[in-house]
Scaffold this motif. Structure first.
Motif, PDB file in Angstrom:
ATOM      1  N   ILE A 231       3.811  -1.192  -5.591  1.00 43.94           N
ATOM      2  CA  ILE A 231       4.826  -1.804  -6.444  1.00 43.94           C
ATOM      3  C   ILE A 231       6.173  -1.205  -6.055  1.00 43.94           C
ATOM      4  O   ILE A 231       6.324   0.019  -5.989  1.00 43.94           O
ATOM      5  CB  ILE A 231       4.555  -1.557  -7.938  1.00 43.94           C
TER       6      ILE A 231
ATOM      7  N   ILE B 102       2.666  -3.711 -14.957  1.00 42.57           N
ATOM      8  CA  ILE B 102       2.484  -2.719 -13.901  1.00 42.57           C
ATOM      9  C   ILE B 102       1.094  -2.088 -14.001  1.00 42.57           C
ATOM     10  O   ILE B 102       0.397  -1.914 -12.993  1.00 42.57           O
ATOM     11  CB  ILE B 102       3.587  -1.642 -13.983  1.00 42.57           C
TER      12      ILE B 102
ATOM     13  N   PRO C 102      -1.588  -0.288  -9.343  1.00 44.26           N
ATOM     14  CA  PRO C 102      -0.983   0.144  -8.076  1.00 44.26           C
ATOM     15  C   PRO C 102      -1.529   1.485  -7.584  1.00 44.26           C
ATOM     16  O   PRO C 102      -1.945   2.333  -8.385  1.00 44.26           O
ATOM     17  CB  PRO C 102       0.502   0.273  -8.430  1.00 44.26           C
TER      18      PRO C 102
ATOM     19  N   ILE D  90       3.963   3.626  -6.681  1.00 46.90           N
ATOM     20  CA  ILE D  90       5.137   2.910  -7.195  1.00 46.90           C
ATOM     21  C   ILE D  90       6.363   3.531  -6.546  1.00 46.90           C
ATOM     22  O   ILE D  90       6.508   4.762  -6.508  1.00 46.90           O
ATOM     23  CB  ILE D  90       5.237   3.019  -8.727  1.00 46.90           C
TER      24      ILE D  90
ATOM     25  N   CYS E 276      10.412   4.021  -6.356  1.00 43.78           N
ATOM     26  CA  CYS E 276      11.618   3.987  -7.182  1.00 43.78           C
ATOM     27  C   CYS E 276      12.808   4.550  -6.410  1.00 43.78           C
ATOM     28  O   CYS E 276      12.674   5.026  -5.290  1.00 43.78           O
ATOM     29  CB  CYS E 276      11.414   4.801  -8.461  1.00 43.78           C
TER      30      CYS E 276
ATOM     31  N   CYS F 295       6.205   5.423 -14.948  1.00 40.89           N
ATOM     32  CA  CYS F 295       5.443   5.047 -13.759  1.00 40.89           C
ATOM     33  C   CYS F 295       4.496   6.155 -13.318  1.00 40.89           C
ATOM     34  O   CYS F 295       3.372   5.895 -12.879  1.00 40.89           O
ATOM     35  CB  CYS F 295       6.391   4.694 -12.614  1.00 40.89           C
TER      36      CYS F 295
ATOM     37  N   THR G 218       4.245   8.243  -7.843  1.00 45.75           N
ATOM     38  CA  THR G 218       5.541   7.574  -7.842  1.00 45.75           C
ATOM     39  C   THR G 218       6.505   8.303  -6.912  1.00 45.75           C
ATOM     40  O   THR G 218       6.782   9.493  -7.103  1.00 45.75           O
ATOM     41  CB  THR G 218       6.124   7.528  -9.266  1.00 45.75           C
TER      42      THR G 218
END
Length: 261
Positions: free
Chosen positions: A19, A69, A74, A77, A79, A92, A98
């Protein structure tokens, strides 16, 4: 793996369900050959254009739909410190590993490409992209070396009027273009008073970005009332603010921009 804000991101295997909450990073994933592994993107992930038809939209960059989400399950993720809030990153992290990028310069961009190459087992693709990027940077350096410096103001918003200041990727690219930002003494994205633009720097060029605010001719006239000699140009905001593989197109765009001056 240590991400770009010095957080440890632990991955047991190569992520297969990705994601991305950052438009420029979504484009980079596609150009690294990872389109089939992307399961979720934001509504602002507009490149490549077809992606929004085939991937699940999980919200915007500042407002995510956490339940969607979770449903996408996932493996990772992606960011960005500027694009996404600290709260989003924290939410997340509860769902999946993440990774957070933090981009201020071309070197930061190159490091991100390398990290993605490692994370997603795409080292050869990342190296190829980096070689192309270095070629474009070298070509532009030769193009720009004999150009004169010009004072600029780079506008990103109206009501209130906001510009690019110091300490961001836009200002870094302005500097590479030999554009001396008259608001470099202000941090990040400050509000400014356009009635004082002459006394605060008297720029040679006013650059009106296509994003995040959609500037039009009438906005140029508003600024024109407060300056004498500056030339006003509408510029493609993606070329000045999107990092990753968008930069492969940016330097040719910058050459064309200088030819318009």
């Amino acid at each position: 793996m240590i991400d770009q804000i010095n957080r440890t991101v632990t991955l047991k295997t190569t992520p297969k369900r990705i994601i991305s909450l950052v438009p420029s990073q979504t484009e980079l994933l596609v150009d690294l050959g990872l389109e089939d592994f992307i399961v979720g993107i934001t509504k602002f992930c507009i490149h490549p254009k077809h992606l929004k038809k085939s991937k699940t939209i999980v919200g915007g960059t500042k407002n995510i739909k956490i339940d969607i989400i979770k449903e996408l399950k996932p493996d990772i993720i992606l960011c960005n410190k500027e694009e996404n809030t600290k709260e989003i990153v924290q939410e997340c992290e509860k769902i999946a590993p993440t990774h957070v990028s933090d981009i201020f310069s071309l070197e930061d961009t190159k490091e991100l490409i390398k990290q993605y190459g490692t994370i997603f087992n795409k080292k050869n693709e990342a190296l190829s992209l980096l070689n192309k990027l270095n070629f474009e940077i070298g070509s532009f350096s030769s193009f720009i070396k004999d150009k004169d410096y010009k004072k600029v103001a780079y506008f990103i918003w109206r009501k209130p009027w906001m510009v690019s200041g110091n300490n961001n990727f836009i200002n870094h690219l302005l500097t590479l273009n030999k554009f001396s930002n008259i608001y470099v003494n202000k941090d990040r994205y400050p509000e400014v008073d356009i009635t004082k633009i002459q006394e605060e720097g008297n720029p040679d060029l006013i650059l009106l970005s296509s994003e995040p605010y959609p500037f039009k001719e009438q906005h140029a006239f508003e600024i024109q009332e407060h300056i004498q000699h500056a030339k006003i140009l509408f510029v493609d905001g993606e070329m000045f603010s999107w990092y990753g593989s968008r930069l492969l197109k940016a330097f040719d765009y910058f050459k064309q921009l200088h030819n318009r001056i």
